[in-house]
Design an enzyme around this catalytic site. Structure first.
Site, PDB file in Angstrom:
ATOM      1  N   ARG A   1      -5.791  -8.145  17.380  1.00 10.14           N
ATOM      2  CA  ARG A   1      -6.553  -6.910  17.247  1.00 10.14           C
ATOM      3  C   ARG A   1      -7.988  -7.138  16.793  1.00 10.14           C
ATOM      4  O   ARG A   1      -8.921  -6.581  17.351  1.00 10.14           O
ATOM      5  CB  ARG A   1      -5.852  -5.970  16.257  1.00 10.14           C
ATOM      6  CG  ARG A   1      -6.471  -4.583  16.207  1.00 10.14           C
ATOM      7  CD  ARG A   1      -5.925  -3.783  15.048  1.00 10.14           C
ATOM      8  NE  ARG A   1      -6.435  -4.235  13.760  1.00 10.14           N
ATOM      9  CZ  ARG A   1      -5.786  -4.124  12.607  1.00 10.14           C
ATOM     10  NH1 ARG A   1      -4.579  -3.604  12.599  1.00 10.14           N
ATOM     11  NH2 ARG A   1      -6.327  -4.539  11.484  1.00 10.14           N
TER      12      ARG A   1
ATOM     13  N   HIS B   1      -0.778  -2.687  14.802  1.00  9.71           N
ATOM     14  CA  HIS B   1      -0.526  -3.310  13.500  1.00  9.71           C
ATOM     15  C   HIS B   1       0.675  -4.252  13.488  1.00  9.71           C
ATOM     16  O   HIS B   1       0.804  -5.080  12.589  1.00  9.71           O
ATOM     17  CB  HIS B   1      -0.343  -2.215  12.441  1.00  9.71           C
ATOM     18  CG  HIS B   1      -0.394  -2.709  11.036  1.00  9.71           C
ATOM     19  ND1 HIS B   1       0.722  -2.799  10.229  1.00  9.71           N
ATOM     20  CD2 HIS B   1      -1.431  -3.152  10.275  1.00  9.71           C
ATOM     21  CE1 HIS B   1       0.384  -3.270   9.047  1.00  9.71           C
ATOM     22  NE2 HIS B   1      -0.916  -3.493   9.044  1.00  9.71           N
TER      23      HIS B   1
ATOM     24  N   TYR C   1      -0.480   3.907  12.329  1.00 11.93           N
ATOM     25  CA  TYR C   1      -0.334   2.456  12.473  1.00 11.93           C
ATOM     26  C   TYR C   1       0.906   2.180  13.316  1.00 11.93           C
ATOM     27  O   TYR C   1       2.002   2.642  12.975  1.00 11.93           O
ATOM     28  CB  TYR C   1      -0.126   1.790  11.105  1.00 11.93           C
ATOM     29  CG  TYR C   1      -1.351   1.563  10.264  1.00 11.93           C
ATOM     30  CD1 TYR C   1      -2.385   2.480  10.222  1.00 11.93           C
ATOM     31  CD2 TYR C   1      -1.460   0.431   9.475  1.00 11.93           C
ATOM     32  CE1 TYR C   1      -3.498   2.271   9.416  1.00 11.93           C
ATOM     33  CE2 TYR C   1      -2.566   0.215   8.661  1.00 11.93           C
ATOM     34  CZ  TYR C   1      -3.579   1.138   8.644  1.00 11.93           C
ATOM     35  OH  TYR C   1      -4.670   0.933   7.846  1.00 11.93           O
TER      36      TYR C   1
ATOM     37  N   HIS D   1       2.877  -9.702   0.138  1.00  8.61           N
ATOM     38  CA  HIS D   1       2.490  -8.871   1.263  1.00  8.61           C
ATOM     39  C   HIS D   1       3.685  -8.554   2.163  1.00  8.61           C
ATOM     40  O   HIS D   1       3.564  -7.832   3.144  1.00  8.61           O
ATOM     41  CB  HIS D   1       1.403  -9.605   2.064  1.00  8.61           C
ATOM     42  CG  HIS D   1       0.714  -8.786   3.102  1.00  8.61           C
ATOM     43  ND1 HIS D   1       0.903  -8.988   4.449  1.00  8.61           N
ATOM     44  CD2 HIS D   1      -0.161  -7.757   2.994  1.00  8.61           C
ATOM     45  CE1 HIS D   1       0.169  -8.138   5.136  1.00  8.61           C
ATOM     46  NE2 HIS D   1      -0.488  -7.376   4.282  1.00  8.61           N
TER      47      HIS D   1
ATOM     48  N   ARG E   1       0.872  -1.183   0.000  1.00 11.02           N
ATOM     49  CA  ARG E   1       0.000   0.000   0.000  1.00 11.02           C
ATOM     50  C   ARG E   1       0.905   1.227   0.000  1.00 11.02           C
ATOM     51  O   ARG E   1       1.657   1.450   0.941  1.00 11.02           O
ATOM     52  CB  ARG E   1      -0.935   0.007   1.214  1.00 11.02           C
ATOM     53  CG  ARG E   1      -1.891  -1.183   1.250  1.00 11.02           C
ATOM     54  CD  ARG E   1      -2.999  -1.001   2.273  1.00 11.02           C
ATOM     55  NE  ARG E   1      -3.784  -2.209   2.415  1.00 11.02           N
ATOM     56  CZ  ARG E   1      -4.781  -2.564   1.604  1.00 11.02           C
ATOM     57  NH1 ARG E   1      -5.091  -1.790   0.585  1.00 11.02           N
ATOM     58  NH2 ARG E   1      -5.452  -3.689   1.813  1.00 11.02           N
TER      59      ARG E   1
END
Length: 681
Positions: free
Chosen positions: A558, A586, A457, A424, A364
């Site tokens: 979380r 995170h 984050y 990822h 991202r």
């Protein structure tokens, strides 16, 4: 019969319920509570786009199978989710109308929530309507031949007109995509805040000359998924762009409408707009309350004191950050600490003559990414730049495609994942040469290389020159460049890194087995794990086995958690907490007791099916004792949190942590810990 796993979607909804709890908590400053209401609404919209289509499909599949097999119907998780959402939305309404609005009024702020405009602001709102709003209105009559298509999550009114006993249905857009959602007027010592919706609603008589007998807000939420086949002769960026164009035209997963909409009108609009597949839900008067994130009040007395990002003194004062990393490992903890060191890492690499190659994964990317601009400069400066940019990062596809085109134009080599296998991992590698020797510098992180999300984050970024880790990272990039899945476990090249599709799951299972062996010998054994999501059954079952052997397991999860803690004979030695505070938790951290010499790993991987089986993830050992001590100290504070943490019980409830100890708010104490280190450095 004991249920072995929580349902993943119901579990996630309880996380969103925890966000809603924070909006209801009196000690949370007023404007911050409004922000939590916004987060709840935004989360719920995404749930309807991504998960409700899955639940509905499973519901239909179960119904067909049970009819065919004549067996007992399983619990309807689609219905349970709907009921849970309904209860949460009712709680949301009570928090907003019975608590937030009166407190705003006490501070001379009048949010006009389902109220007529007072005389003091009528002229200003009318002027705004004629001067700004009217230009964006596009009324459409609903008939059998209507071609109007309600766009995903955009706001509309269904307006009922009547002339000589004949009703006409009109759709009028609420142009919140073009104008601010809120309009502010200060008069008589009060700040009045009006919804754009109401500015349209109260001026519809200036749009239609016939009698208006009803006006009802609505929106349609659409399925966000799209499918791309593995066709390597097709440019992936082009394929993704084509699918993106279709996303907002997906099947309706929710038709949210204002209560009081007549049944006849509901039936007509559902038929004309082909919303039969949608889930008709009566909501409130206003939708898209995620827009409360832009609530137009700035008052420091009504929000929590800021925690300015702290300077990492050593990295900030280094003559060269790449040279400093060559001397020892460092760790950065955004957003507690300033992200400047990460930006400097890429900027130095882009300009230094001895840097030959740069490798990085991007998942991202910030819309105005300084990191990508540094990579573009590096390519133009003659460096070999290899960028694994994930074009299938949900809701970030268009932004990533934009940057991919710019990188390609600058001469960077782009590496796209196969369509069924997302990358990822959060890793970056720089190769330097002094003429006779190649040197490595690297970043391994728990979160994306994104300077915008780094402001809220909580993540951990390791700066290292560890040759073992970085040589294996280079091998991983070579694998990614080939765009092939591993074919044989015997060919695994990773001895230090834990890489999904290679050795990540098997290595975690081995580490848990080591603690099981210690517990069975009567020795102390423990596991501490912090994740965003926990779903994958093989790893959950191994944790159950460890609990049954006597391993003490403490987890911070979380949001999604399918593991059921505290069940006698299955998981009585496992506790699960979740923390919701001003920052979004995170980081992924894994600690295995190892007889008093803990083995510590961090990385990008949650324990979800997608992370274990359908993505390239990287976790890494933390071997530097100073860095290890810092991470363990932070994790210990979070495990002792009794202020912002809740414990998940065996019924999936969020239970406040009960403790006779002094209050522990882990995020604040972590900030103060790092602040003291900065001051004393």
């Amino acid at each position: 019969m004991v249920t072995t796993y929580f349902n993943r979607d119901l579990s996630w909804l309880t996380f969103n319920g925890r966000v809603l709890q924070e909006a209801a908590r009196g000690p949370v400053p007023l404007l911050d509570r409004i922000t939590f209401l916004s987060i709840f609404s935004s989360n719920l919209d995404e749930f309807y786009r991504v998960r409700m289509p899955v639940l509905r499909a499973l519901q239909k599949l179960q119904e067909r199978n049970h009819k065919a097999l004549d067996v007992e119907v399983l619990p309807d998780e689609f219905l349970q989710a709907q009921q849970m959402i309904q209860a949460q939305q009712e709680q949301y309404g009570r928090i907003l109308t019975q608590d937030i609005l009166p407190q705003l009024q006490a501070n001379h702020i009048q949010l006009l929530y389902n109220l007529p405009f007072p005389a003091a602001i009528k002229q200003q709102t009318t002027d705004y309507f004629f001067g700004e709003v009217l230009a964006f209105l596009q009324p459409v009559e609903l008939t059998e031949n209507t071609t109007f298509f309600p766009e995903n999550n955009k706001l509309y009114f269904l307006v009922v007109l009547e002339e000589e006993g004949i009703e006409t249905l009109m759709v009028v857009n609420i142009p919140s995509d073009e104008l601010p959602r809120f309009f502010t007027v200060t008069a008589d010592g009060e700040t009045y805040i009006a919804f754009l919706d109401d500015i349209v609603r109260y001026n519809l008589d200036k749009v239609f000359s016939t009698k208006i007998t009803g006006c009802y807000s609505f929106k349609v939420t659409r399925d966000a998924e799209f499918d791309i086949k593995d066709e390597f002769n097709v440019d992936l960026a082009t394929a993704v762009e084509k699918q993106l164009g279709k996303r907002d035209f997906g099947l309706a997963t929710r038709f949210l409408y204002q209560p009081g909409l007549p049944l006849r009108s509901l039936s007509i609009i559902s038929h004309v707009l082909n919303l039969q597949e949608g889930s008709a839900v009566a909501g409130g008067v206003y939708h898209n309350l995620r827009d409360l994130a832009s609530f137009p009040v700035k008052n420091s007395a009504l929000t929590a004191p800021k925690w300015p990002a702290l300077r990492h003194n050593t990295l900030a004062e280094a003559d060269s950050i790449l040279d400093s990393i060559g001397q020892q490992d460092y760790v950065l903890h955004p957003p507690y600490q300033d992200y400047h060191a990460v930006l400097r890492f890429f900027n130095e690499a882009a300009i230094r003559p001895d840097v030959q190659e740069i490798y990085v994964t991007l998942y991202r990317v910030a819309s105005d990414s300084k990191i990508v601009n540094a990579l573009i400069s590096a390519a133009k400066n003659g460096k070999q730049v290899y960028v694994m940019i994930e074009l299938k990062a949900r809701f970030d596809e268009a932004n990533n495609i934009k940057w991919a085109k710019k990188l390609s134009a600058a001469g960077a080599r782009l590496i796209y994942s196969v369509t069924a296998l997302k990358v990822h991992a959060k890793i970056a590698l720089v190769k330097l040469s002094n003429g006779y020797r190649t040197m490595y510098r690297g970043l391994l992180a728990t979160g994306n290389f994104n300077e915008n999300t780094a402001r809220f984050y909580t993540d951990h970024i390791l700066f290292t020159a560890n040759h073992h880790l970085l040589r294996e990272m280079e091998l991983l990039f070579l694998f990614l460049a080939r765009r092939e899945k591993p074919t044989s476990p015997d060919l695994i090249p990773f001895q230090h890194l834990l890489v999904a599709q290679f050795n990540l799951q098997s290595r975690f299972l081995e580490l848990i087995d080591e603690e099981i062996a210690l517990a069975r010998q009567g020795l102390p054994a423990y596991i501490h794990i912090k994740l965003n999501n926990l779903e994958e059954e093989v790893l959950i079952n191994k944790l159950y086995e460890a609990s049954q052997a006597g391993v003490q397991i403490k987890m911070i999860v979380r949001s999604i958690c399918r593991l059921i803690p505290g069940v006698p004979g299955m998981s009585e030695n496992i506790t699960v907490t979740r923390i919701v505070d001003r920052y979004l938790e995170h980081g992924r951290i894994f600690v295995f007791g190892n007889q008093g010499n803990p083995k510590l790993f961090m990385g990008s991987a949650d324990w979800m099916n997608r992370n274990i089986y359908h993505r390239i993830e990287v976790c890494f050992p933390v071997v530097d004792e100073q860095v290890k001590g810092e991470i363990l100290q932070m994790l210990d504070l979070q495990l002792r949190d009794n202020t912002q943490a809740v414990r998940i019980d065996e019924q999936l409830n969020n239970i406040p942590v009960e403790s006779n100890d002094a209050p522990v708010r882990s995020q604040q104490l972590i900030y103060e810990m790092l602040q003291n280190r900065t001051a004393n450095a």
